[in-house]
Design a protein around this motif. Sequence first.
Motif, PDB file in Angstrom:
ATOM      1  N   PHE A 430      40.089  38.243  43.922  1.00 47.80           N
ATOM      2  CA  PHE A 430      40.476  39.344  43.046  1.00 47.80           C
ATOM      3  C   PHE A 430      40.908  38.812  41.688  1.00 47.80           C
ATOM      4  N   PHE A 431      41.780  37.813  41.715  1.00 44.20           N
ATOM      5  CA  PHE A 431      42.259  37.284  40.436  1.00 44.20           C
ATOM      6  C   PHE A 431      41.152  36.588  39.675  1.00 44.20           C
ATOM      7  N   ARG A 433      38.065  37.560  39.590  1.00 38.96           N
ATOM      8  CA  ARG A 433      37.308  38.591  38.886  1.00 38.96           C
ATOM      9  C   ARG A 433      38.099  39.137  37.709  1.00 38.96           C
ATOM     10  N   ARG A 434      39.386  39.292  37.943  1.00 35.87           N
ATOM     11  CA  ARG A 434      40.231  39.892  36.919  1.00 35.87           C
ATOM     12  C   ARG A 434      40.284  39.013  35.665  1.00 35.87           C
TER      13      ARG A 434
END
Lengths: 467, 192
Positions: A430-431, A433-434
Amino acid sequence: MSIFADLLQGFATVLRPEYLLFAAIGVTVGTFVGVLPGIGPALTIALLLPLTFTFDDPIGAFIMFAGIYYGAMYGGSTTSILLNTPGESASVATSIEGYEMARRGRARAALATAAIGSFVAGTISTVLLTFVAEPVASWAVKFRAADYFALAILAMVAVTALVGRSLVRGLLSLTFGLFLGLIGLDSLTGQARFTFGVPELLDGVDIVIVIVGLFAIGETLYVASRLGRLPEHITPLEPARGRTGWLSREDWRRSRGPWLRGTALGFPFGALPAGGAEIPTFLSYTWEKHRSKYRHEFGRGAIEGVAGPEAANNASFSGVLVPLLTLGIPTSATAAVLLAAFQIFNLQPGPQLFENSPELVWALIASLYIGNLMLLVLNLPLIRIWVKVLQIPRPVLYAGILVFATLGVYAVSGNVVEVLIAYAIGVVGFFMRRYDFPISPVILGVILGPMMEEQFRRALIISDGDV
Amino acid sequence: MTTDQGAGEVPPGTAPGAVPEPSYLGPRVVGGVLLASGLFLLYEAVTAAGDDGFALDGPWWAPLAVTAGWTILAAIYLVRVIVVPARDYPPDLDPDVGVDGEAGVEGEAGAPGHAHWRTPGLVLGLLVLYALLYDPLGFVLATVAFFVGAARVLGSHHLVRDVLAGAGLALAAYLAFTRLLDVNLPAGVLPL
């Protein structure tokens, strides 16, 4: 020529009713899962890997995988075109023109050119694979440990440098992958590395867990953070137009060239240790745009922009099989999962595979032809049904993805700790991608790192420490 | 995890219509975490080797190399993001990637910065709960509970539909995987 004899033998092995059934099931399931936004072919195969645990016979399993892969690739194109949510980076180029075509009511043509282009590219590139595989394998037998090491370094450097906007972030992703690969017992000395006293880590982190964590969990968490911004509706297909079928004569004419050119780009790039499918799809898009008489249409639904990249995507899959089967080196996330699948059946792809089990390799190649054909035959008429899958409301869809991701990890590992590890990797995903860290180098690091280290140390031991 | 203060909020005194400075707090925190974890792992790698040393044919040089590389790269990333952040995260990037503080989205309902973290955080919490309940409650019950909860958190408003869908999915998957595919799934409380 003995190649034809081998190939015919492969067909003979494969053309049995139950294998054809597996291929059909594979294509159908693959398309169904591939249609789900955010689930690309690598993850599809990873999630469906448990299905094959009950197969005694690797041929059946691989035929199903071939079908699943083609189906998943095609399903990924469907979401790129209809929903503008490519399932993986190789479908991004398709979504640029494909979605624009769909918005203007030309979804059927876009989907059809993608399907037919994939078929054409798949057939041609599988033929190329047929001819190239054996010579490359006999050349590869001469490889020494040091050569493997050099090749693996080339692969890692090339992918890391070419993927993503920032070299530092790419290298950090690669390093994270290398770290994950180091976790567990060292293969040469049995020492525990980075296990922090957690017994489940002694076996290391399974590649399936990394893939499920990074792709399914990571993507879902990322989508969860963007819910306000995603399109809710799916572009409806326009009603069937007369009896001319999916593509008008002009569509055919404009698509033919891109199909062939896309194949020409996709296969060699797939075979290169740097390649994979992203680069050829974007190159194809750019090439088609440059040479097209209809340049002004690009950005608003030019059919060449779908035909070329889709062909490149499919051709690169056969290309990827070249280093995978002959050298045992995966050059894409999907290849990595296939490698894991081989290893589950105690088969090690590489030059030895051609020597020890040639009938298996030729059966696999023959099943590629069959899977390809089955894809076209099954999917064109079924487009309407696949689109219905996209009408599943997003919250339900993603909840379902998480359920299957968890199920997949549990099925592979049998315990909850591994599931939690997958979730932790998902949070990292997730991070990533963020903050724009590329994901592919992680996979490469996990697969190639341990292999490289082992080859390097073996080479040293053999030569008695002489670097 | 950290929430970003200042994300999406226009500082007082800014002229109307002016684009607020993007806040690079996110990448800086990431850089800090990367550097800290790199140093920690480097320490682990060094102490794990103990007296064995770092012979090239031994097991300890690779962890050292990887963790050292991690630490150096993390330091470079952190320095870049502190000193010249716009190089790594140019303003024309997708607003969901990189920085918080989207320009000109005052009209959007709810604070856009917080939606970034709350929903995924809730989903993650539900996931962990799901995993912990897998064995005691069994696959079917845990899945139904998770499914309904996750769908709700992700925005669904149809409770009955979700319960039915979740139950159907859980049962179908359970039967398919355990009966057809011989995979072991916990039965838990139910007599399956």
